[in-house]
Design a protein around this motif. Structure first.
Motif, short mmCIF file in Angstrom:
data_model
loop_
_atom_site.label_atom_id
_atom_site.label_comp_id
_atom_site.label_asym_id
_atom_site.label_seq_id
_atom_site.Cartn_x
_atom_site.Cartn_y
_atom_site.Cartn_z
N MET A 170 51.61 42.15 22.90
CA MET A 170 52.43 41.32 22.06
C MET A 170 52.05 39.84 22.18
SD MET A 170 56.41 41.67 21.67
CE MET A 170 57.24 40.97 20.32
N TYR A 171 51.54 39.44 23.33
CA TYR A 171 51.17 38.04 23.51
C TYR A 171 49.93 37.65 22.72
CZ TYR A 171 48.65 40.38 27.29
OH TYR A 171 47.90 41.24 28.04
N HIS A 172 49.25 38.61 22.12
CA HIS A 172 48.09 38.30 21.29
C HIS A 172 48.50 37.86 19.89
CE1 HIS A 172 46.76 41.67 23.95
NE2 HIS A 172 45.85 40.78 24.25
N ARG A 173 49.68 38.30 19.46
CA ARG A 173 50.11 38.10 18.08
C ARG A 173 50.07 36.62 17.71
NH1 ARG A 173 55.51 40.70 17.10
NH2 ARG A 173 54.28 42.49 17.70
N GLY A 174 49.41 36.31 16.61
CA GLY A 174 49.34 34.95 16.13
C GLY A 174 48.35 34.06 16.85
N SER A 175 47.62 34.59 17.79
CA SER A 175 46.65 33.78 18.53
C SER A 175 45.43 33.49 17.66
CB SER A 175 46.19 34.50 19.80
OG SER A 175 47.27 34.73 20.66
N ALA A 176 44.99 32.27 17.71
CA ALA A 176 43.78 31.89 16.98
C ALA A 176 42.55 32.04 17.86
CB ALA A 176 43.90 30.45 16.48
N ALA A 177 42.74 31.93 19.17
CA ALA A 177 41.60 31.98 20.09
C ALA A 177 42.05 32.48 21.46
CB ALA A 177 40.97 30.60 20.24
N ALA A 178 41.07 32.97 22.21
CA ALA A 178 41.32 33.41 23.58
C ALA A 178 40.11 33.02 24.41
CB ALA A 178 41.53 34.91 23.65
N ILE A 179 40.37 32.54 25.62
CA ILE A 179 39.31 32.27 26.58
C ILE A 179 39.51 33.23 27.73
CG2 ILE A 179 38.25 30.61 28.15
CD1 ILE A 179 39.30 28.38 26.34
N ILE A 180 38.50 34.03 28.00
CA ILE A 180 38.56 34.98 29.10
C ILE A 180 37.58 34.49 30.16
CG2 ILE A 180 38.36 37.38 29.79
CD1 ILE A 180 38.65 38.10 26.78
N VAL A 181 38.08 34.33 31.38
CA VAL A 181 37.29 33.77 32.46
C VAL A 181 36.98 34.85 33.49
CG1 VAL A 181 37.24 31.99 34.26
CG2 VAL A 181 38.45 31.55 32.12
N TYR A 182 35.75 34.86 33.95
CA TYR A 182 35.36 35.73 35.06
C TYR A 182 34.69 34.88 36.12
CZ TYR A 182 30.53 35.57 33.45
OH TYR A 182 29.27 35.13 33.09
N ASP A 183 34.57 35.43 37.30
CA ASP A 183 33.98 34.75 38.45
C ASP A 183 32.53 35.24 38.59
OD1 ASP A 183 33.15 34.04 41.04
OD2 ASP A 183 35.10 34.49 41.93
N ILE A 184 31.56 34.36 38.45
CA ILE A 184 30.16 34.79 38.50
C ILE A 184 29.77 35.35 39.86
CG2 ILE A 184 29.51 33.11 36.72
CD1 ILE A 184 27.84 31.73 39.04
N THR A 185 30.61 35.13 40.87
CA THR A 185 30.31 35.63 42.22
C THR A 185 30.95 36.98 42.49
OG1 THR A 185 32.20 34.58 43.36
CG2 THR A 185 30.21 33.24 43.06
N LYS A 186 31.64 37.55 41.49
CA LYS A 186 32.31 38.85 41.67
C LYS A 186 32.09 39.72 40.44
CE LYS A 186 35.66 37.16 44.89
NZ LYS A 186 36.95 36.55 45.07
N GLU A 187 31.21 40.69 40.57
CA GLU A 187 30.85 41.59 39.47
C GLU A 187 32.07 42.27 38.87
OE1 GLU A 187 28.74 43.53 36.66
OE2 GLU A 187 27.71 42.26 38.12
N GLU A 188 33.04 42.66 39.71
CA GLU A 188 34.20 43.39 39.19
C GLU A 188 35.01 42.55 38.20
OE1 GLU A 188 35.70 41.68 43.16
OE2 GLU A 188 33.87 42.66 42.50
N THR A 189 34.98 41.22 38.32
CA THR A 189 35.71 40.39 37.36
C THR A 189 35.05 40.44 35.98
OG1 THR A 189 34.53 38.33 37.93
CG2 THR A 189 36.54 38.84 39.18
N PHE A 190 33.74 40.61 35.96
CA PHE A 190 33.03 40.74 34.68
C PHE A 190 33.34 42.08 34.04
CE2 PHE A 190 29.11 41.46 32.12
CZ PHE A 190 29.28 40.40 31.24
N SER A 191 33.46 43.12 34.83
CA SER A 191 33.84 44.43 34.30
C SER A 191 35.26 44.40 33.74
CB SER A 191 33.75 45.50 35.40
OG SER A 191 32.43 45.61 35.85
N THR A 192 36.16 43.75 34.45
CA THR A 192 37.54 43.62 33.98
C THR A 192 37.62 42.82 32.69
OG1 THR A 192 38.34 43.74 36.26
CG2 THR A 192 39.85 42.82 34.64
N LEU A 193 36.78 41.81 32.58
CA LEU A 193 36.71 41.00 31.36
C LEU A 193 36.47 41.88 30.13
CD1 LEU A 193 34.82 37.82 30.63
CD2 LEU A 193 33.87 39.92 29.71
N LYS A 194 35.63 42.86 30.26
CA LYS A 194 35.32 43.74 29.14
C LYS A 194 36.57 44.50 28.69
CE LYS A 194 30.48 44.11 30.39
NZ LYS A 194 29.38 44.98 30.84
#
Length: 122
Positions: A1-25
């Protein structure tokens, strides 16, 4: 529901932790399924100042963001590297709307500012 009406989203991952990149997907999948179809997505790989302990290769992240037509930048919150760039690029990609739409609907107007050249992370 928090996506509704959003024009943009920034998703951040930690380049030092591979699992954060997987979660980003997973977050990207969530946005694509439940967010507005025209949402602008930016992917930010944070902690580029810690290149010696990098787990996510920049090329892999760039290839992924290209495949989903997203903005990509590596940042360092600690060293204030490329912090403004995702916002500048998002402002270029979000279509401007009239500040006073005739229908009285919701809208916003973006003002363009000249951008500074990108700083290389490392």
């Amino acid at each position: 529901m928090y996506h509704r009406g959003s024009a943009a989203a920034i998703i951040v991952y930690d380049i030092t932790k591979e699992e954060t990149f997987s979660t980003l997907k997973n977050w990207v999948t969530e946005l694509r399924q439940h967010g507005p179809p025209s949402i602008v997505v930016a992917i930010a790989g944070n902690k580029c100042d810690l290149i010696d302990v990098r787990e996510v290769m920049e090329r892999d992240a760039k290839d992924y963001t290209d495949s989903i037509h997203a903005i990509f930048v590596e940042t360092s919150a600690k060293n204030a590297i490329n912090i403004n760039e995702p916002f500048i690029e998002i402002s270029r990609r979000i279509p401007s709307t009239d500040a006073n739409p005739p229908s009285g609907g919701k809208g916003f107007k973006l003002l363009r500012q000249p951008s500074k050249p990108k700083r290389s992370c490392c």
